[in-house]
Design an enzyme around this catalytic site. Structure first.
Site, mmCIF file in Angstrom:
data_model
loop_
_atom_site.group_PDB
_atom_site.id
_atom_site.type_symbol
_atom_site.label_atom_id
_atom_site.label_comp_id
_atom_site.label_asym_id
_atom_site.label_seq_id
_atom_site.Cartn_x
_atom_site.Cartn_y
_atom_site.Cartn_z
ATOM 1 N N ARG A 14 0.788 -1.085 -0.026
ATOM 2 C CA ARG A 14 0.040 0.002 -0.088
ATOM 3 C C ARG A 14 0.765 1.301 -0.074
ATOM 4 O O ARG A 14 0.279 2.363 -0.084
ATOM 5 C CB ARG A 14 -1.018 0.144 1.183
ATOM 6 C CG ARG A 14 -2.015 -0.848 0.896
ATOM 7 C CD ARG A 14 -2.875 -1.125 2.253
ATOM 8 N NE ARG A 14 -2.219 -2.186 3.060
ATOM 9 C CZ ARG A 14 -2.694 -2.124 4.378
ATOM 10 N NH1 ARG A 14 -3.640 -1.454 4.810
ATOM 11 N NH2 ARG A 14 -2.087 -3.107 5.220
ATOM 12 N N THR A 77 4.147 -13.280 8.737
ATOM 13 C CA THR A 77 5.136 -13.238 9.784
ATOM 14 C C THR A 77 5.572 -14.620 10.412
ATOM 15 O O THR A 77 6.569 -14.325 10.765
ATOM 16 C CB THR A 77 4.333 -12.319 10.872
ATOM 17 O OG1 THR A 77 2.930 -13.005 11.146
ATOM 18 C CG2 THR A 77 3.948 -10.775 10.454
ATOM 19 N N ARG A 331 28.345 25.123 3.800
ATOM 20 C CA ARG A 331 28.530 23.811 3.557
ATOM 21 C C ARG A 331 29.515 23.070 4.398
ATOM 22 O O ARG A 331 30.487 23.643 5.254
ATOM 23 C CB ARG A 331 28.938 23.593 2.161
ATOM 24 C CG ARG A 331 27.887 24.001 1.035
ATOM 25 C CD ARG A 331 28.469 24.315 -0.259
ATOM 26 N NE ARG A 331 28.968 23.220 -0.746
ATOM 27 C CZ ARG A 331 29.677 23.015 -2.057
ATOM 28 N NH1 ARG A 331 29.959 24.073 -2.418
ATOM 29 N NH2 ARG A 331 30.434 21.998 -2.253
ATOM 30 N N TYR A 385 38.818 26.220 -7.546
ATOM 31 C CA TYR A 385 38.879 24.799 -8.359
ATOM 32 C C TYR A 385 39.256 25.428 -9.542
ATOM 33 O O TYR A 385 38.797 26.285 -10.450
ATOM 34 C CB TYR A 385 37.444 24.502 -8.010
ATOM 35 C CG TYR A 385 37.280 22.933 -9.030
ATOM 36 C CD1 TYR A 385 38.018 22.143 -8.696
ATOM 37 C CD2 TYR A 385 36.293 22.813 -9.628
ATOM 38 C CE1 TYR A 385 38.007 21.011 -9.522
ATOM 39 C CE2 TYR A 385 36.052 21.699 -10.285
ATOM 40 C CZ TYR A 385 36.972 20.626 -10.063
ATOM 41 O OH TYR A 385 36.910 19.528 -10.902
ATOM 42 N N ALA A 421 38.557 47.126 -5.625
ATOM 43 C CA ALA A 421 37.354 46.441 -6.268
ATOM 44 C C ALA A 421 37.635 45.987 -7.708
ATOM 45 O O ALA A 421 38.486 46.804 -8.462
ATOM 46 C CB ALA A 421 36.122 47.591 -6.308
ATOM 47 N N ARG A 438 43.898 46.777 -12.603
ATOM 48 C CA ARG A 438 42.936 47.617 -13.251
ATOM 49 C C ARG A 438 43.349 47.945 -14.571
ATOM 50 O O ARG A 438 44.635 48.673 -14.697
ATOM 51 C CB ARG A 438 42.375 48.919 -12.684
ATOM 52 C CG ARG A 438 41.116 48.445 -11.887
ATOM 53 C CD ARG A 438 40.455 49.518 -11.153
ATOM 54 N NE ARG A 438 40.006 49.340 -9.745
ATOM 55 C CZ ARG A 438 39.583 49.972 -8.920
ATOM 56 N NH1 ARG A 438 40.264 51.295 -8.872
ATOM 57 N NH2 ARG A 438 39.131 49.551 -7.806
HETATM 58 C C1 UD1 Z 1 0.708 -8.031 12.182
HETATM 59 C C2 UD1 Z 1 0.209 -9.142 13.064
HETATM 60 C C3 UD1 Z 1 -0.900 -8.107 13.978
HETATM 61 C C4 UD1 Z 1 -0.510 -7.034 14.667
HETATM 62 C C5 UD1 Z 1 0.388 -6.238 13.540
HETATM 63 C C6 UD1 Z 1 1.131 -5.077 14.318
HETATM 64 C C7 UD1 Z 1 0.222 -11.239 12.132
HETATM 65 C C8 UD1 Z 1 -0.421 -12.071 11.486
HETATM 66 N N1 UD1 Z 1 -0.532 -10.085 12.580
HETATM 67 O O1 UD1 Z 1 -0.037 -7.631 10.974
HETATM 68 O O2 UD1 Z 1 -1.460 -8.971 14.874
HETATM 69 O O3 UD1 Z 1 -1.431 -6.363 15.092
HETATM 70 O O4 UD1 Z 1 1.368 -6.804 12.957
HETATM 71 O O5 UD1 Z 1 1.441 -4.155 13.469
HETATM 72 O O6 UD1 Z 1 1.480 -11.447 12.646
HETATM 73 N N2 UD1 Z 1 6.783 -9.506 7.231
HETATM 74 C C9 UD1 Z 1 7.935 -10.138 6.678
HETATM 75 N N3 UD1 Z 1 7.495 -11.138 5.955
HETATM 76 C C10 UD1 Z 1 6.192 -11.271 5.616
HETATM 77 C C11 UD1 Z 1 5.308 -10.608 6.277
HETATM 78 C C12 UD1 Z 1 5.471 -9.598 7.123
HETATM 79 O O7 UD1 Z 1 9.069 -9.823 7.136
HETATM 80 O O8 UD1 Z 1 6.026 -12.435 4.717
HETATM 81 C C13 UD1 Z 1 7.171 -8.275 8.211
HETATM 82 C C14 UD1 Z 1 6.818 -6.849 7.711
HETATM 83 O O9 UD1 Z 1 8.059 -6.279 7.058
HETATM 84 C C15 UD1 Z 1 6.555 -6.164 8.955
HETATM 85 C C16 UD1 Z 1 5.890 -7.060 9.895
HETATM 86 O O10 UD1 Z 1 6.720 -8.360 9.583
HETATM 87 O O11 UD1 Z 1 7.569 -5.335 9.411
HETATM 88 C C17 UD1 Z 1 4.520 -7.046 10.132
HETATM 89 O O12 UD1 Z 1 3.920 -7.471 8.819
HETATM 90 P P1 UD1 Z 1 2.649 -6.815 8.429
HETATM 91 O O13 UD1 Z 1 2.243 -7.496 7.068
HETATM 92 O O14 UD1 Z 1 2.683 -5.593 8.448
HETATM 93 O O15 UD1 Z 1 1.593 -7.462 9.514
HETATM 94 P P2 UD1 Z 1 0.221 -6.816 9.840
HETATM 95 O O16 UD1 Z 1 -0.690 -7.064 8.802
HETATM 96 O O17 UD1 Z 1 0.255 -5.342 10.235
#
Ligand code: UD1
Ligand code: CA
Length: 459
Positions: A14, A77, A331, A385, A421, A438
């Site tokens: 998103r 996750t 700078r 320069y 100047a 000058r």
């Molecule tokens: C997740 C939690 C939700 C919680 C929320 C808090 C789960 C299923 N849900 O939801 O309960 O309220 O976080 O912010 O865990 N990521 C990976 N690989 C993946 C998917 C995600 O590394 O395959 C990482 C993302 O970069 C992010 C984090 O995990 O930093 C959370 O992932 P996201 O998809 O944002 O989870 P939410 O839907 O927000």
């Protein structure tokens, strides 16, 4: 010893961007850095970062600072944490803190207090939660009389579960060996077809293990950025929190429009910050200063009673009583000593400007060492320069540089040198001398009456 796994593999669709979401900045620092710093401040330095989408950005940013593992496909996750299995195997007897790289406001106090609960209650899982007014999008914490019973994602929740205001921050403490066991039992049976880390709560309870939720006093810990609007909200919260802290310390703001101050910036009481000003990096500002409107100051040391108006200054030192602006660029590598005055349309680069010197307008001073009480006429240029090498100019105390003087570096003006100047200085000038270069002005009377006859007649 305990360890932490930070999830930073997600794309953040998103955001509509090609960079991984945890690399988006809040107050000028990637969200991932906020999470890393919270760990470090809580005394946790054994970290493993899970990267995935556009992992090269994370590699480049971390530059080997911490161990990373690659999640080559995004399956949720739980799947992300599985990628750190080798890291956790080596630490089986510890506790693992799992954190989301897109929730920057987790704080060290919450990390430490939740660990205390985790240990004292002998928990297998301790979920960090908070109550918020708009729980939309977060996993809800379902409680029964016996404590927490599960975490339900927004998309899987019933209408009544959606009413729950206690939400999952995405940060949890696990007994490391238990987490490894639960990960092997996760399934993709949910509306998103992902391996949910949140299902570990349910699995642990089924095994009769202790699970509890640590509700943080700081409800911001749960806040994450899932889209650009969320990122703007996080920036607004962080921005106002920093400004509040400075207000309490006696810094003056009569209007906060466009003011952004990085977390590490230090400001003494009695200084005023005016609208449109960004103070970033490791900047420190003394007392009695007026900074702004419309300044950008990054990695600078500014002493007391300094006035900056429409100034951009980077990696430089500005001593007490200096007045600069409007429309001035300082700078990197510059040192502006006390009581210097710099006026409009001046650029100073990698130079020292001595005490009480005045550079009033339209001047470029680059790679130069300027003494005390020098006066620069309008339009002075250090020609530092030649297209191949950069060279330095040295200008002694009390020099009086005439308007439109060019100083072809390397060149040295002694003490109290006077340049006429329009002079182009190509060789060193000794103390107390005049340098003048000058052509003789020739006056031809009545010339225009012939040359511009038609113009004059029309007028
Ligand atoms: C997740 C939690 C939700 C919680 C929320 C808090 C789960 C299923 N849900 O939801 O309960 O309220 O976080 O912010 O865990 N990521 C990976 N690989 C993946 C998917 C995600 O590394 O395959 C990482 C993302 O970069 C992010 C984090 O995990 O930093 C959370 O992932 P996201 O998809 O944002 O989870 P939410 O839907 O927000
Ligand atoms: Ca999220």
């Amino acid at each position: 010893m305990n360890n932490a796994v930070i999830l930073a593999g997600g794309q953040g669709k998103r955001m509509k961007s090609d960079i991984p979401k945890p690399m988006f900045k809040v107050l000028g620092e990637p969200m991932l850095e906020w999470v890393i710093k919270a760990c470090e401040n809580a005394g946790l330095s054994d970290l493993c970062i899970v990267k995935g989408f556009m992992a090269e950005y994370i590699d480049e940013y971390l530059n080997g600072r911490y161990e990373t593992v690659l999640q080559s496909e995004r399956l949720g996750t739980g799947h992300a944490v599985m990628q750190a299995s080798d890291f956790m195997e080596k630490r089986r007897n510890e506790n693992t803190l799992v954190l989301c790289g897109d929730a920057p406001f987790i704080d060290s106090d919450t990390i430490k207090k939740s660990l205390e609960m985790h240990i004292s209650e002998n928990n297998s899982v301790t979920v960090i939660t908070a109550e918020i007014d708009c729980p939309k999008g977060y996993g809800r914490i379902v409680r029964t009389q016996n404590g927490i019973s599960s975490i339900v994602e927004e998309k899987d929740a019933t209408d009544s579960q959606r009413e729950i205001k206690e939400v999952n921050s995405g940060a949890y403490w696990f007994r490391t060996a238990d987490l490894l066991e639960y990960l092997s039992q996760l399934t993709q049976n949910n509306s998103q077809g992902e391996y949910y880390l949140t299902d570990t709560v349910f699995i642990a309870l089924n095994k009769g293990r202790n699970v509890n939720a640590y509700k943080s006093e700081n409800s911001d810990v749960v806040l994450g950025a899932n889209d650009r609007k969320g990122l703007l909200e996080l920036n607004t919260i962080a921005r106002m929190a920093v400004i509040d802290k400075h207000l309490e310390n006696g810094v003056e703001f009569t209007c906060t429009d466009g003011i952004t101050i990085g977390r590490d910036v230090k400001i003494e009481p009695g200084t005023e910050i005016l609208p449109g000003t960004r103070l970033l990096g490791n900047t420190t500002i003394g007392k009695g200063c007026a900074i702004g409107p419309n300044c950008i100051i990054e990695d600078c040391v500014i002493e007391d009673e300094v006035k900056l108006n429409y100034v951009q200054a980077f990696k430089s030192k500005i001593d007490a009583g200096v007045k600069i602006g409007p429309w001035v660029h300082i700078r990197p590598g510059s040192h502006i000593k006390s009581d210097v005055k710099i006026g409009d349309f001046v650029e100073i680069k990698n130079s020292t400007i001595g005490e009480g010197t005045a550079v009033a307008h339209l001047t470029y001073v680059g790679d130069s060492d300027v003494g005390k009480k020098v006066n620069f006429g309008c339009g002075t240029v250090t020609v530092n320069y030649d297209g191949i090498v950069k060279s330095r100019c040295e200008i002694g105390d009390n020099c009086f540089i005439g308007c439109n003087t060019n100083l072809i570096a390397p060149v040295k003006l002694g003490k109290a040198v006077y340049t006429a100047a329009g002079t182009t200085i190509t060789k060193d000038v000794p103390d107390y001398a005049l340098a003048i270069d000058r052509g003789t002005v020739q006056i031809k009377e009545g010339y225009s009456l012939r040359k511009l006859k038609k113009r004059i007649e029309k007028a």
